[in-house]
Design an enzyme around this catalytic site. Structure first.
Site, short mmCIF file in Angstrom:
data_model
loop_
_atom_site.label_atom_id
_atom_site.label_comp_id
_atom_site.label_asym_id
_atom_site.label_seq_id
_atom_site.Cartn_x
_atom_site.Cartn_y
_atom_site.Cartn_z
N LYS A 13 0.88 -1.23 -0.10
CA LYS A 13 0.09 -0.06 0.01
C LYS A 13 0.63 1.28 -0.07
CE LYS A 13 -2.12 -1.14 3.87
NZ LYS A 13 -1.35 -2.52 4.16
N ARG A 88 -9.52 0.83 9.54
CA ARG A 88 -8.95 -0.45 9.97
C ARG A 88 -9.96 -1.46 10.55
NH1 ARG A 88 -3.26 0.41 9.34
NH2 ARG A 88 -2.03 -1.64 9.54
N ARG A 122 11.48 -6.38 4.32
CA ARG A 122 11.43 -4.68 4.28
C ARG A 122 12.14 -4.01 4.82
NH1 ARG A 122 5.62 -2.19 5.43
NH2 ARG A 122 5.92 -3.17 7.27
N ARG A 155 11.84 -2.16 10.87
CA ARG A 155 10.61 -1.86 11.64
C ARG A 155 10.52 -2.94 12.70
NH1 ARG A 155 5.55 0.14 7.95
NH2 ARG A 155 4.31 -1.34 9.63
N ARG A 166 -0.27 -9.20 13.41
CA ARG A 166 -1.02 -8.28 12.41
C ARG A 166 -1.54 -9.00 11.49
NH1 ARG A 166 4.24 -5.68 10.43
NH2 ARG A 166 2.97 -4.35 8.94
#
Ligand code: AP5
Ligand code: MG
Length: 209
Positions: A13, A88, A122, A155, A166
């Protein structure tokens, strides 16, 4: 255009949003990025949300809704926005409908295996938030952002335990938004598995741009 980017963690996203901003000419508003900036600044908001985010859980609806309401009231968001990571939950979507009329919801369709591959590699710039990847999009110089020279890091919520949490939270609380918006006739799906250039083409096509 008033757009929502909806999809599981790691669907891409934020990565597409950077490209989409140039196409639609509206600001990219990521609640996750706003929370990460607050954590870095050690503000009252940052101190409140750090442990929740690191554990992969959701920040409470009231805090998040208020934050987005204030952000959407700013001048640059009047002609449109790309909301990334909000809403969300169903209560967040219901609250948003009270203060803004969303035009389209872009649903990022990707299997869990794709999500795990993307989040596992990531790397993020601490200064400008740009998303790199150890395989798909490496910085030219190791650990240094190509765009602003900031430090590139992993992160805290990309640790495997937090990623699993998550994904669970996404399925239980966020995935119901797909039907919520489909029933309103404003949801469009894009295949989020290909490389980003291909997704940009799909993005333009589904929005008729
Ligand atoms: P947030 O920052 O929104 O995290 P998220 O939804 O988990 O999404 P990500 O940022 O992890 O994924 P992304 O889809 O943006 O993927 P990306 O482009 O980086 O939220 C963080 C936390 O804040 C939440 O867990 C929650 O605690 C809290 N929060 C935020 N909003 C909230 C709300 N509304 N209510 C309550 N709490 C909230 O891509 C991932 C990787 O893949 C990158 O390395 C990238 O380089 C690579 N990649 C991307 N696209 C491609 C591609 N097409 N091909 C190859 N590689 C790609
Ligand atoms: Mg993101």
């Amino acid at each position: 255009m008033k757009l929502i980017f909806l999809g599981p963690p790691g669907a891409g996203k934020g990565t597409l949003a950077v490209r989409a901003v140039e196409i639609v000419g509206c600001p990219h508003i990521s609640t996750g990025a706003i929370f990460r900036e607050a954590i870095a600044a050690q503000s009252a908001l940052g101190l409140k949300v750090k442990a929740i985010i690191d554990a992969g859980k959701l920040v409470d609806d009231d805090t998040t809704i208020e934050l987005v309401k204030e952000r959407l009231a700013q001048a640059d968001a009047q002609k449109g926005y790309i909301l990334d990571g909000f809403p969300r939950t169903i209560p967040q979507a219901q609250a948003l409908a009270q203060f803004s009329v969303v035009e389209k919801v872009v649903n990022f369709d990707i299997p869990d295996s794709g999500v795990l591959e993307r989040l596992g590699g990531r790397r993020v710039c601490r200064k400008c938030g740009y998303n790199f990847h150890t395989v798909f999009n490496k910085p030219k110089v190791a650990d240094v952002c190509d765009h602003c020279g900031g430090e590139v890091y992993t992160r805290d919520d990309d640790r495997p335990e937090a990623v699993q949490k998550r994904l669970e939270v996404y399925r239980a609380q966020t995935a119901p938004l797909i039907d919520f918006y489909r029933q309103q006739g404003i949801l469009v799906d894009i295949d989020a598995s290909p490389m980003v250039d291909e997704i940009v083409v799909s993005f333009k096509r589904v929005l008729g741009l």
